[in-house]
Design an enzyme around this catalytic site. Structure first.
Site, mmCIF file in Angstrom:
data_model
loop_
_atom_site.group_PDB
_atom_site.id
_atom_site.type_symbol
_atom_site.label_atom_id
_atom_site.label_comp_id
_atom_site.label_asym_id
_atom_site.label_seq_id
_atom_site.Cartn_x
_atom_site.Cartn_y
_atom_site.Cartn_z
ATOM 1 N N SER A 1 -3.164 -7.665 2.989
ATOM 2 C CA SER A 1 -3.451 -7.471 4.414
ATOM 3 C C SER A 1 -3.912 -8.769 5.058
ATOM 4 C CB SER A 1 -4.515 -6.386 4.592
ATOM 5 O OG SER A 1 -4.013 -5.140 4.191
ATOM 6 N N LYS B 1 -15.768 -6.868 5.888
ATOM 7 C CA LYS B 1 -14.687 -7.517 6.628
ATOM 8 C C LYS B 1 -14.787 -7.179 8.116
ATOM 9 C CE LYS B 1 -11.602 -6.750 2.692
ATOM 10 N NZ LYS B 1 -10.377 -6.059 2.251
ATOM 11 N N HIS C 1 0.839 -1.206 0.000
ATOM 12 C CA HIS C 1 0.000 0.000 0.000
ATOM 13 C C HIS C 1 0.871 1.252 0.000
ATOM 14 C CE1 HIS C 1 -3.036 -2.659 2.311
ATOM 15 N NE2 HIS C 1 -3.522 -2.506 1.085
ATOM 16 N N ARG D 1 -2.520 -6.378 -8.103
ATOM 17 C CA ARG D 1 -1.396 -7.281 -7.859
ATOM 18 C C ARG D 1 -1.283 -8.322 -8.955
ATOM 19 N NH1 ARG D 1 -3.498 -7.864 -2.076
ATOM 20 N NH2 ARG D 1 -4.930 -9.105 -3.277
#
Length: 172
Positions: free
Chosen positions: A133, A46, A22, A95
C-alpha cells in the site's frame, strides 16, 4: 475438511489502499476458510490516505459479490475483535523474508494475549511480491501509473484524492 470450512479467519490491516495483493490473498484464503473477515483497522500509527469509513466502503465494493467475505472496521486490540466475531484464526500475508520478523512478533504477542487464537500465514502470489500500500500511494502521489496494482475503483478513488494527473500514468 468440513471442520476447516466452518472456521472464521480475520484478515486485519489498514488497507490504505486495498491492493490486488490483498484481494488475491483474501480470495485464496476464502477457499480454505469458511468465512474471511477483512478487518479494516481504525487504530494505527500510520496516517491514512482514506478514512476508516472510506476504506471499509472501498473493500465492501471489491468483495460485494463474494458471500464468503465480510468487511468490517474495528478499533482496539485485534485479539478482542477476533473473539467478538467468534473467530479463531488471524490471517496474515507474507511477501518476503523481511515481513517475517514483525509478523512473528505480532503472532507471538497475540498468542500470549489469547491462546485460543491461531495466526496463519499465507504467502502472497508471486505477481504481487513488489506491491505494498505504501509503494502504491507513493507511485500515485508522484503521477505514476497504478493500473493493475489496485482494483479499478480503488485507482479511481486515488485519482480523486491525488488529482487527475496522478495515478493514471498520464504524464508519468
Amino acid at each position: 475438511m468440513d471442520s476447516q470450512k466452518s472456521c472464521i479467519a480475520v484478515y486485519p490491516g489498514t488497507f490504505d489502499p486495498l491492493t490486488n495483493g490483498h484481494v488475491s490473498l483474501v480470495r485464496r484464503a476464502a477457499m480454505i476458510f469458511g468465512t474471511v473477515i477483512v478487518a479494516v483497522a481504525g487504530d494505527s500509527h500510520k496516517t491514512p490516505l482514506f478514512t476508516l469509513d472510506e476504506r471499509v466502503a472501498i473493500a465492501e465494493q471489491v468483495f460485494a459479490n463474494d458471500r464468503r467475505v465480510l468487511v468490517e472496521g474495528f478499533k482496539g486490540l485485534l485479539v478482542n475483535y477476533v473473539k467478538s466475531r467468534e473467530a479463531n484464526v488471524i490471517l496474515r500475508g507474507m511477501r518476503a523474508v523481511s515481513d517475517f520478523e514483525f509478523e512473528f512478533q505480532m503472532a507471538l504477542m497475540n498468542r500470549k494475549l489469547d491462546r485460543t487464537i491461531e495466526t496463519v500465514f499465507i504467502m502472497t502470489d508471486y505477481k504481487w511480491l513488489y506491491i505494498s500500500s505504501t509503494i502504491v500511494k507513493e507511485v500515485a502521489k508522484h503521477g505514476g501509473d497504478i493500473r493493475g496494482m489496485v482494483p479499478e475503483h480503488v485507482r479511481e478513488r486515488m485519482l480523486e484524492r491525488f488529482g487527475p494527473a496522478n495515478g493514471s500514468g498520464e504524464g508519468a
